[in-house]
Design a protein around this motif. Structure first.
Motif, short mmCIF file in Angstrom:
data_model
loop_
_atom_site.label_atom_id
_atom_site.label_comp_id
_atom_site.label_asym_id
_atom_site.label_seq_id
_atom_site.Cartn_x
_atom_site.Cartn_y
_atom_site.Cartn_z
N LEU A 209 16.63 -18.03 40.34
CA LEU A 209 16.31 -16.67 39.91
C LEU A 209 15.37 -16.65 38.71
CD1 LEU A 209 16.94 -13.53 39.90
CD2 LEU A 209 18.77 -14.08 38.29
N ALA A 210 15.50 -17.66 37.83
CA ALA A 210 14.79 -17.65 36.56
C ALA A 210 13.34 -18.10 36.67
CB ALA A 210 15.52 -18.53 35.54
N HIS A 211 12.95 -18.75 37.75
CA HIS A 211 11.63 -19.37 37.82
C HIS A 211 10.49 -18.37 37.58
CE1 HIS A 211 13.37 -22.86 40.47
NE2 HIS A 211 13.83 -22.85 39.23
N ALA A 212 10.56 -17.22 38.22
CA ALA A 212 9.49 -16.23 38.07
C ALA A 212 9.37 -15.75 36.64
CB ALA A 212 9.75 -15.04 39.00
N TYR A 213 10.50 -15.60 35.97
CA TYR A 213 10.50 -15.08 34.60
C TYR A 213 10.07 -16.14 33.60
CZ TYR A 213 13.11 -11.56 37.14
OH TYR A 213 13.48 -10.62 38.07
N LEU A 214 10.47 -17.38 33.82
CA LEU A 214 10.03 -18.46 32.94
C LEU A 214 8.51 -18.64 33.02
CD1 LEU A 214 12.78 -21.16 33.60
CD2 LEU A 214 12.29 -20.11 31.39
N SER A 215 7.97 -18.67 34.23
CA SER A 215 6.52 -18.88 34.37
C SER A 215 5.74 -17.70 33.79
CB SER A 215 6.17 -19.08 35.84
OG SER A 215 6.52 -17.94 36.62
N SER A 216 6.22 -16.49 34.01
CA SER A 216 5.52 -15.32 33.47
C SER A 216 5.57 -15.31 31.95
CB SER A 216 6.13 -14.04 34.03
OG SER A 216 5.99 -13.98 35.43
N GLY A 217 6.73 -15.59 31.38
CA GLY A 217 6.87 -15.61 29.92
C GLY A 217 6.05 -16.69 29.26
N ALA A 218 5.83 -17.80 29.98
CA ALA A 218 5.07 -18.91 29.41
C ALA A 218 3.56 -18.74 29.54
CB ALA A 218 5.49 -20.22 30.08
N LEU A 219 3.13 -17.85 30.45
CA LEU A 219 1.70 -17.75 30.74
C LEU A 219 1.04 -16.48 30.23
CD1 LEU A 219 1.68 -19.07 34.43
CD2 LEU A 219 0.96 -20.30 32.38
N VAL A 220 1.81 -15.46 29.93
CA VAL A 220 1.22 -14.17 29.62
C VAL A 220 0.60 -14.15 28.23
CG1 VAL A 220 3.40 -13.20 28.77
CG2 VAL A 220 1.60 -11.67 29.58
N PHE A 221 -0.63 -13.73 28.14
CA PHE A 221 -1.32 -13.47 26.88
C PHE A 221 -1.66 -11.98 26.83
CE2 PHE A 221 -2.17 -18.00 27.27
CZ PHE A 221 -2.05 -18.45 25.97
N GLY A 222 -1.58 -11.42 25.65
CA GLY A 222 -2.07 -10.06 25.48
C GLY A 222 -1.02 -8.97 25.51
N GLY A 223 0.26 -9.31 25.53
CA GLY A 223 1.28 -8.28 25.41
C GLY A 223 1.98 -7.97 26.71
N GLY A 224 2.94 -7.04 26.61
CA GLY A 224 3.84 -6.77 27.71
C GLY A 224 3.18 -6.25 28.97
N HIS A 225 2.13 -5.44 28.84
CA HIS A 225 1.51 -4.86 30.04
C HIS A 225 0.90 -5.93 30.94
CE1 HIS A 225 2.02 -0.73 28.72
NE2 HIS A 225 1.65 -1.12 27.51
N VAL A 226 0.48 -7.04 30.35
CA VAL A 226 -0.15 -8.10 31.13
C VAL A 226 0.86 -8.80 32.03
CG1 VAL A 226 -1.60 -10.17 30.96
CG2 VAL A 226 -1.77 -8.38 29.23
N VAL A 227 2.16 -8.68 31.71
CA VAL A 227 3.17 -9.37 32.50
C VAL A 227 3.38 -8.70 33.85
CG1 VAL A 227 5.32 -8.16 31.85
CG2 VAL A 227 5.34 -10.63 32.18
N LEU A 228 2.94 -7.46 34.01
CA LEU A 228 3.16 -6.74 35.26
C LEU A 228 2.59 -7.48 36.47
CD1 LEU A 228 4.08 -4.13 36.77
CD2 LEU A 228 1.82 -3.20 36.27
N PRO A 229 1.28 -7.82 36.52
CA PRO A 229 0.78 -8.52 37.70
C PRO A 229 1.37 -9.92 37.87
CG PRO A 229 -0.91 -8.42 35.98
CD PRO A 229 0.20 -7.52 35.56
N LEU A 230 1.69 -10.58 36.76
CA LEU A 230 2.29 -11.91 36.86
C LEU A 230 3.66 -11.84 37.54
CD1 LEU A 230 1.42 -13.45 33.37
CD2 LEU A 230 0.43 -14.07 35.58
N LEU A 231 4.48 -10.91 37.11
CA LEU A 231 5.81 -10.78 37.69
C LEU A 231 5.73 -10.32 39.14
CD1 LEU A 231 8.03 -9.23 34.88
CD2 LEU A 231 8.33 -11.43 35.99
N ARG A 232 4.81 -9.40 39.41
CA ARG A 232 4.70 -8.90 40.79
C ARG A 232 4.35 -10.03 41.74
NH1 ARG A 232 7.03 -7.00 43.84
NH2 ARG A 232 6.39 -5.68 45.55
#
Length: 372
Positions: A209-232
């Motif tokens: 379950l955690a894989h998507a969230y770990l990768s998104s948290g480790a790769l996102v630059f520029g703040g919370g809004h940028v995490v949207l496409p990564l998580l999707r």
């Protein structure tokens, strides 16, 4: 630690407006009101957060808590700032809530956006006076602002700060610091905390379950809004598009970090345990990187040869914040004549002495619900 927790809990309940607004709230609360640190120390920690992947405003809060009370203070800051929004978002996921704000509710949410507009403007002005007192620093901040307005790419923020640091290190204009170096940041305790966080990431990686969230948290630059496409992309078909976008819309109305969106998604998938795993997984990588970098950053700032780089980076951060305000927040105050009038009033109050952000939140929400 208790003092840190309650201070950040208050912000976690009232800091609407997203990552840029959070920076304004943090500066007002911890630099201006509580005086836990000065503008130079605040900007140094903010510059490091801009360099690293992860939730920048939460990393800044993590560093402020660390500055005040060591690693325990960092944890207290994270819990206080994140618990309100994470709890509400997890509850929404558990109950499969899908909101479509309308009427007074939609107006109140619009008012909160205008509060963010005012708070951030006040913070940028105050930071520019403290960190850009001369023409070279003002020019550098202006160039950073223009660059981000022309090319509004999150990754460019890192490049702008890096180039500004290099220029500051090579230029005699930036050699003299404008404020005393930041105090030590519990350097001897940094490595153990970083190791604990890295071990936590490794343990979380054992849960699919955690894989998507770990990768998104480790790769996102520029703040919370940028995490949207990564998580999707990372979640794929695990969450249907309708539920995903409904939760993201709800997250916009919450105080605190936008990364609490992960609490909602985790709850949709695996209930309360899923919310806990997803929340820990999306925040842990950014905090681990920050804990690893903090002591090195502190030592760099203490060296006279590197102060020019830090000073120039601070000026660039002011320009980046100004560009974000102009491109992302200002348009929300120009929608209609009523928006413009409320924005002008809130801006005037934000620049007035002794008007707390919480007061602006209450006023902006009420005016938005009544007039928008």
């Amino acid at each position: 630690m208790i003092e840190v927790f309650w201070a950040f809990l208050k912000l976690g309940l009232s800091s609407f407006g997203g990552p840029t607004a959070h920076i304004g709230y943090f500066r007002t609360e911890f630099v201006t009101r509580r005086r836990w640190l000065d503008d130079a120390a605040f900007a140094e920690r903010l510059a490091l957060a801009q360099f690293l992947p992860g939730p920048a405003s939460s990393q800044l809060g993590f560093a402020i808590g660390w500055h005040r009370a060591g690693p325990g203070g960092a944890l207290a800051a994270f819990l206080g700032f994140t618990l309100p929004s994470a709890t509400l978002m997890a509850a929404a996921g558990l109950w499969a809530v899908q909101l479509a704000p309308e009427g007074a509710t939609a107006g109140a949410l619009a008012g909160l956006k205008l509060v963010a507009l005012a708070v951030v403007a006040s913070a940028i002005w105050a930071m520019s006076r403290a960190l850009c007192p001369d023409l070279p620093r003002r020019a550098l901040a202006g160039l950073a602002c223009v660059a981000l307005l022309i090319w509004p790419v999150a990754a460019l923020q890192i490049g702008v700060i890096a180039l500004a640091s290099l220029f500051g290190a090579l230029s005699p204009w930036f050699a003299r610091p404008i404020a005393s170096p930041a105090p030590p940041m519990y350097e001897t305790q940094a490595r153990p905390l970083a190791m604990i966080l890295l071990v936590m990431c490794a343990c979380l990686a054992l849960a699919p379950l955690a894989h998507a969230y770990l990768s998104s948290g480790a790769l996102v630059f520029g703040g919370g809004h940028v995490v949207l496409p990564l998580l999707r992309e990372a979640l794929g078909a695990r969450i249907d598009a309708e539920s995903f976008l409904a939760g993201y819309g709800l997250a916009q109305a919450m105080p605190g970090p936008l990364f609490a969106f992960a609490s909602y998604l985790g709850a949709l998938e695996k209930g309360a345990l899923g919310a806990l795993i997803a929340t820990a997984a999306i925040f842990a990588p950014g905090f681990a990187l920050y804990a690893l970098a903090l002591p090195l950053w502190s030592r760099i700032c203490a060296r006279s040869a590197a102060r020019g780089a830090v000073s120039a980076a601070n000026a660039a951060v002011v320009g980046i914040l100004a560009a974000t305000w102009l491109a992302q927040l200002l348009p929300s105050g120009l929608v209609s004549g009523r928006h413009l009038a409320i924005s002008a009033g809130l801006l005037a109050l934000a620049f007035a002495p002794r008007v707390p952000p919480v007061g602006l939140v209450v006023l902006g929400t009420g005016l938005g619900a009544a007039l928008l």
